[in-house]
Design a protein around this motif. Structure first.
Motif, PDB file in Angstrom:
ATOM      1  N   TRP A  64      45.798  78.102   4.536  1.00 42.57           N
ATOM      2  CA  TRP A  64      46.143  79.091   5.554  1.00 42.57           C
ATOM      3  C   TRP A  64      46.760  80.336   4.920  1.00 42.57           C
ATOM      4  O   TRP A  64      46.500  81.465   5.344  1.00 42.57           O
ATOM      5  CB  TRP A  64      47.100  78.471   6.562  1.00 42.57           C
ATOM      6  CG  TRP A  64      47.426  79.327   7.743  1.00 42.57           C
ATOM      7  CD1 TRP A  64      48.653  79.774   8.143  1.00 42.57           C
ATOM      8  CD2 TRP A  64      46.490  79.846   8.705  1.00 42.57           C
ATOM      9  NE1 TRP A  64      48.552  80.527   9.278  1.00 42.57           N
ATOM     10  CE2 TRP A  64      47.229  80.594   9.654  1.00 42.57           C
ATOM     11  CE3 TRP A  64      45.108  79.762   8.853  1.00 42.57           C
ATOM     12  CZ2 TRP A  64      46.640  81.251  10.725  1.00 42.57           C
ATOM     13  CZ3 TRP A  64      44.510  80.404   9.924  1.00 42.57           C
ATOM     14  CH2 TRP A  64      45.266  81.143  10.844  1.00 42.57           C
ATOM     15  N   GLU A  65      47.562  80.155   3.892  1.00 46.36           N
ATOM     16  CA  GLU A  65      48.160  81.286   3.183  1.00 46.36           C
ATOM     17  C   GLU A  65      47.068  82.136   2.539  1.00 46.36           C
ATOM     18  O   GLU A  65      47.095  83.379   2.615  1.00 46.36           O
ATOM     19  CB  GLU A  65      49.132  80.762   2.110  1.00 46.36           C
ATOM     20  CG  GLU A  65      49.968  81.829   1.425  1.00 46.36           C
ATOM     21  CD  GLU A  65      51.192  82.253   2.219  1.00 46.36           C
ATOM     22  OE1 GLU A  65      51.936  83.120   1.724  1.00 46.36           O
ATOM     23  OE2 GLU A  65      51.407  81.719   3.334  1.00 46.36           O
ATOM     24  N   LEU A  66      46.104  81.495   1.915  1.00 43.73           N
ATOM     25  CA  LEU A  66      45.002  82.221   1.284  1.00 43.73           C
ATOM     26  C   LEU A  66      44.126  82.906   2.325  1.00 43.73           C
ATOM     27  O   LEU A  66      43.721  84.063   2.158  1.00 43.73           O
ATOM     28  CB  LEU A  66      44.160  81.248   0.447  1.00 43.73           C
ATOM     29  CG  LEU A  66      44.829  80.682  -0.805  1.00 43.73           C
ATOM     30  CD1 LEU A  66      44.030  79.507  -1.350  1.00 43.73           C
ATOM     31  CD2 LEU A  66      44.977  81.756  -1.876  1.00 43.73           C
ATOM     32  N   PHE A  67      43.852  82.186   3.401  1.00 44.37           N
ATOM     33  CA  PHE A  67      43.008  82.726   4.468  1.00 44.37           C
ATOM     34  C   PHE A  67      43.635  83.981   5.058  1.00 44.37           C
ATOM     35  O   PHE A  67      42.955  84.995   5.290  1.00 44.37           O
ATOM     36  CB  PHE A  67      42.812  81.654   5.541  1.00 44.37           C
ATOM     37  CG  PHE A  67      41.792  82.002   6.592  1.00 44.37           C
ATOM     38  CD1 PHE A  67      40.440  81.825   6.350  1.00 44.37           C
ATOM     39  CD2 PHE A  67      42.190  82.502   7.818  1.00 44.37           C
ATOM     40  CE1 PHE A  67      39.492  82.142   7.322  1.00 44.37           C
ATOM     41  CE2 PHE A  67      41.257  82.820   8.798  1.00 44.37           C
ATOM     42  CZ  PHE A  67      39.903  82.640   8.541  1.00 44.37           C
ATOM     43  N   ASN A  68      44.931  83.935   5.292  1.00 46.17           N
ATOM     44  CA  ASN A  68      45.638  85.098   5.846  1.00 46.17           C
ATOM     45  C   ASN A  68      45.699  86.261   4.867  1.00 46.17           C
ATOM     46  O   ASN A  68      45.902  87.405   5.277  1.00 46.17           O
ATOM     47  CB  ASN A  68      47.050  84.703   6.276  1.00 46.17           C
ATOM     48  CG  ASN A  68      47.066  83.947   7.593  1.00 46.17           C
ATOM     49  OD1 ASN A  68      46.174  84.107   8.423  1.00 46.17           O
ATOM     50  ND2 ASN A  68      48.073  83.112   7.795  1.00 46.17           N
ATOM     51  N   ALA A  69      45.539  85.956   3.582  1.00 47.98           N
ATOM     52  CA  ALA A  69      45.529  87.015   2.568  1.00 47.98           C
ATOM     53  C   ALA A  69      44.127  87.592   2.378  1.00 47.98           C
ATOM     54  O   ALA A  69      43.920  88.435   1.507  1.00 47.98           O
ATOM     55  CB  ALA A  69      46.057  86.473   1.250  1.00 47.98           C
ATOM     56  N   GLY A  70      43.185  87.134   3.185  1.00 50.78           N
ATOM     57  CA  GLY A  70      41.834  87.669   3.127  1.00 50.78           C
ATOM     58  C   GLY A  70      40.850  86.867   2.307  1.00 50.78           C
ATOM     59  O   GLY A  70      39.694  87.264   2.146  1.00 50.78           O
ATOM     60  N   ILE A  71      41.276  85.710   1.776  1.00 49.42           N
ATOM     61  CA  ILE A  71      40.380  84.866   0.988  1.00 49.42           C
ATOM     62  C   ILE A  71      39.578  83.994   1.951  1.00 49.42           C
ATOM     63  O   ILE A  71      40.105  83.062   2.563  1.00 49.42           O
ATOM     64  CB  ILE A  71      41.161  83.985  -0.007  1.00 49.42           C
ATOM     65  CG1 ILE A  71      42.075  84.843  -0.887  1.00 49.42           C
ATOM     66  CG2 ILE A  71      40.191  83.154  -0.843  1.00 49.42           C
ATOM     67  CD1 ILE A  71      41.341  85.869  -1.715  1.00 49.42           C
ATOM     68  N   ARG A  72      38.301  84.311   2.084  1.00 44.77           N
ATOM     69  CA  ARG A  72      37.438  83.530   2.976  1.00 44.77           C
ATOM     70  C   ARG A  72      36.590  82.518   2.208  1.00 44.77           C
ATOM     71  O   ARG A  72      36.099  81.558   2.787  1.00 44.77           O
ATOM     72  CB  ARG A  72      36.513  84.481   3.750  1.00 44.77           C
ATOM     73  CG  ARG A  72      37.253  85.447   4.676  1.00 44.77           C
ATOM     74  CD  ARG A  72      37.936  84.679   5.806  1.00 44.77           C
ATOM     75  NE  ARG A  72      38.568  85.576   6.775  1.00 44.77           N
ATOM     76  CZ  ARG A  72      39.835  85.948   6.743  1.00 44.77           C
ATOM     77  NH1 ARG A  72      40.605  85.513   5.747  1.00 44.77           N
ATOM     78  NH2 ARG A  72      40.339  86.734   7.667  1.00 44.77           N
ATOM     79  N   SER A  73      36.430  82.759   0.915  1.00 48.23           N
ATOM     80  CA  SER A  73      35.628  81.858   0.087  1.00 48.23           C
ATOM     81  C   SER A  73      36.515  80.731  -0.429  1.00 48.23           C
ATOM     82  O   SER A  73      37.026  80.760  -1.556  1.00 48.23           O
ATOM     83  CB  SER A  73      35.008  82.629  -1.087  1.00 48.23           C
ATOM     84  OG  SER A  73      34.280  81.758  -1.928  1.00 48.23           O
ATOM     85  N   LEU A  74      36.743  79.754   0.424  1.00 46.94           N
ATOM     86  CA  LEU A  74      37.583  78.611   0.052  1.00 46.94           C
ATOM     87  C   LEU A  74      37.070  77.358   0.740  1.00 46.94           C
ATOM     88  O   LEU A  74      36.361  77.427   1.744  1.00 46.94           O
ATOM     89  CB  LEU A  74      39.050  78.874   0.395  1.00 46.94           C
ATOM     90  CG  LEU A  74      39.459  79.072   1.851  1.00 46.94           C
ATOM     91  CD1 LEU A  74      39.737  77.750   2.562  1.00 46.94           C
ATOM     92  CD2 LEU A  74      40.690  79.964   1.945  1.00 46.94           C
ATOM     93  N   VAL A  75      37.469  76.231   0.202  1.00 52.69           N
ATOM     94  CA  VAL A  75      37.090  74.952   0.793  1.00 52.69           C
ATOM     95  C   VAL A  75      38.247  73.980   0.619  1.00 52.69           C
ATOM     96  O   VAL A  75      38.946  74.000  -0.398  1.00 52.69           O
ATOM     97  CB  VAL A  75      35.804  74.404   0.137  1.00 52.69           C
ATOM     98  CG1 VAL A  75      36.020  74.087  -1.339  1.00 52.69           C
ATOM     99  CG2 VAL A  75      35.302  73.163   0.868  1.00 52.69           C
ATOM    100  N   VAL A  76      38.482  73.158   1.659  1.00 49.16           N
ATOM    101  CA  VAL A  76      39.482  72.092   1.599  1.00 49.16           C
ATOM    102  C   VAL A  76      38.735  70.771   1.545  1.00 49.16           C
ATOM    103  O   VAL A  76      37.902  70.482   2.413  1.00 49.16           O
ATOM    104  CB  VAL A  76      40.423  72.115   2.820  1.00 49.16           C
ATOM    105  CG1 VAL A  76      41.422  70.958   2.740  1.00 49.16           C
ATOM    106  CG2 VAL A  76      41.154  73.445   2.916  1.00 49.16           C
ATOM    107  N   LEU A  77      39.005  69.963   0.541  1.00 46.45           N
ATOM    108  CA  LEU A  77      38.318  68.696   0.320  1.00 46.45           C
ATOM    109  C   LEU A  77      39.276  67.554   0.631  1.00 46.45           C
ATOM    110  O   LEU A  77      40.272  67.353  -0.072  1.00 46.45           O
ATOM    111  CB  LEU A  77      37.828  68.618  -1.122  1.00 46.45           C
ATOM    112  CG  LEU A  77      36.965  69.812  -1.574  1.00 46.45           C
ATOM    113  CD1 LEU A  77      36.764  69.799  -3.077  1.00 46.45           C
ATOM    114  CD2 LEU A  77      35.627  69.807  -0.843  1.00 46.45           C
ATOM    115  N   GLU A  78      39.010  66.827   1.704  1.00 44.41           N
ATOM    116  CA  GLU A  78      39.899  65.766   2.174  1.00 44.41           C
ATOM    117  C   GLU A  78      39.179  64.418   2.107  1.00 44.41           C
ATOM    118  O   GLU A  78      38.060  64.264   2.607  1.00 44.41           O
ATOM    119  CB  GLU A  78      40.354  66.049   3.605  1.00 44.41           C
ATOM    120  CG  GLU A  78      41.071  64.904   4.292  1.00 44.41           C
ATOM    121  CD  GLU A  78      42.261  64.380   3.504  1.00 44.41           C
ATOM    122  OE1 GLU A  78      42.369  63.148   3.333  1.00 44.41           O
ATOM    123  OE2 GLU A  78      43.085  65.205   3.047  1.00 44.41           O
TER     124      GLU A  78
END
Length: 489
Positions: A64-78
């Motif tokens: 969420w911190e990265l997303f709010n900083a404008g990083i859209r190229s991310l993935v969460v692996l659970e």
């Protein structure tokens, strides 16, 4: 083992059990993101800027911190089929939900409170406003905040060792506890030995051990004194408020709501049932992650897991010695949480209620009944030593304790529900501690990146370690480390 969606939906998960019909796993645990119920036969490759390993509170906070900083190229692996890690809800037909993991938020735990506020999640009272009582040899005692010469020897003994804990913890550096004066000496004595040397009554010694044990580990004779002092130092409020500040609030809708709200915003960036098996090439221009569903190439990786659980991932090249030492040496302990539910708080008006430590059997209990008395709700925790018992045997112990603490009718709830994290392979405990010698030897690696790998998890937080607030802070810290590195490059 990976929990199947059908098992969760039917309430058949090995994680938890109920002695009454009417439970189902919360539907939103199976967040409608990507269909990840089976391992793909043909390996797929995904390229992202940041891959986050772990969809618990730390990992989702980082995302969420990265997303709010404008990083859209991310993935969460659970690895599990739900987000939340050690925070998740179960729907209940009468009282809406039960929090099967983290439950309380303290008044000074501002990181988790602010994150909840971002999503409009409000708070309510954490427990019934009442004293904290200690049961010892069939006698219940309220600890005096300021005992005097007329107080019992145990009360005076408890006060003096509490004062020593408070003073000694203030000497510990939050940023670098291994630089604390006499750090090596403090790190090579166990918390149990130090308590034994600094108490004169068995009663006070039992009280102080029970007060600490649930927060860090079951056996204080295997925990470094320096680590315990460091843990106390990260709390902001010190030793005296151990049982007061941390249970001030609960979140309306449950603590699980935070990660569910984040998951909704991230959408298919969250991949469930997707365990990371290997992390390689992390010293090059990117990192390669081998998962159950394919290959991920990322510029940066955040491993947001309990340190011990990170040991289930194969790193190539091998991690530096001090990082591996932390993973190998970190102890994990799982208290067994239980709920008892009643048509109303049967004990109100008959006995004093609030927060209780029962020494035999070793159970901690909170009265979390709503103020309107619409139902009775007790939340309890078994010492890890009872994990060898089956649910029926533990229920009998719980009923024995509740009848001592409250009234005889407390032994006859409408429902009894428990969860045992010892039975979950991918989240191997609730709280964690370091053994003697490890903090001074390898503590500097707690938040130190390795190549393009960064670390998150409440165990690595400089504030509120082992609490949800610490998880949030650690995730945000790791995200900011990456953002700073992106800016430099």
């Amino acid at each position: 083992m990976i929990l199947s969606s059908s098992a969760l939906a039917e309430g058949n998960s090995p994680l938890f059990s109920s002695s009454a019909i009417g439970f189902q796993q919360i539907n939103s645990l199976k967040v409608n993101m990507s269909n990840t119920s089976e391992i793909v036969d043909q390996q797929q490759t995904t390229n992202v800027s940041v891959a986050i390993v772990g969809g618990g509170l730390a990992g989702m906070s980082a995302a969420w911190e990265l997303f709010n900083a404008g990083i859209r190229s991310l993935v969460v692996l659970e690895g599990n089929d739900y987000v939340g890690g050690r925070t998740f809800n179960r729907v209940h037909s009468k009282i809406n939900y039960l929090e099967m993991g983290g439950t309380w938020v303290g008044a000074t735990q501002t990181a988790v409170l602010e994150l909840a506020q971002q999503f409009g999640i409000q708070t309510k009272d954490g427990k019934v406003d009442g004293p904290t009582m200690y049961g010892y040899q069939n006698t219940w005692t309220v600890i005096e905040r300021l005992p005097d010469e007329h107080s019992s020897l145990a009360q005076q003994d408890f006060a003096q060792i509490s004062a020593k804990f408070e003073l000694l913890s203030q000497t510990v550096s939050v940023e670098a506890p291994w630089t604390t004066p006499n750090a090596i000496e403090l790190d090579h004595i166990t918390a149990g030995d130090w308590i034994a040397q600094n108490t004169t009554t068995a009663e006070a010694r039992t009280w102080i051990e029970s007060r600490i044990r649930h927060r860090i580990a079951g056996n204080l004779n295997q925990v470094s004194l320096l680590f315990l002092l460091y843990f106390i130092r990260t709390r902001d409020t010190g030793f005296y408020s151990f049982q007061w500040d941390e249970t001030a609030y609960r979140l309306i809708g449950g603590t699980h709501t935070i990660t569910l709200k984040i998951a909704e915003r991230l959408g298919d960036r969250v991949r469930l049932n997707n365990r990371v098996r290997r992390i390689t090439d992390y010293h090059s221009d990117g990192v390669c992650l081998t998962t159950d569903q394919g290959i991920i190439h990322a510029k940066y990786v955040i491993v947001a897991m309990m340190p011990k659980d990170a040991g289930k991932i194969h790193f190539n090249p091998p991690l530096p010695e001090h990082h591996q030492a932390l993973i190998d040496g970190w102890q994990q302990t799982s208290w067994i949480k239980f709920y008892t539910i009643y048509p109303r708080p049967l004990w109100w008006g008959k006995v004093e209620s609030g927060h209780f430590y029962c020494m035999e059997p070793q159970i901690e209990v909170f009265d979390a009944s709503p103020l309107d008395g619409s139902h009775g709700l007790l939340i309890g925790f078994f010492d890890p030593k009872y994990s060898y018992l089956d649910e029926t045997e533990r229920r009998s112990l719980a009923m024995e304790a509740l009848s001592k603490i409250f009234i005889a009718e407390a032994a006859h709830p409408d429902e009894y529900v428990e969860i045992d994290y010892n039975k979950q392979a991918w989240t191997g405990g609730c709280v964690a501690a370091l053994p003697p010698g490890l903090l001074t030897q390898s503590g500097h690696a707690l938040r130190e990146p390795v190549g393009r790998i960064y670390w998150a998890g409440t165990e690595r937080s400089m504030r509120w370690m082992n609490y949800m607030d610490g998880a949030v802070r650690s995730g945000q810290y790791a995200a900011q480390q990456i953002l700073s590195r992106m800016t430099l490059t």
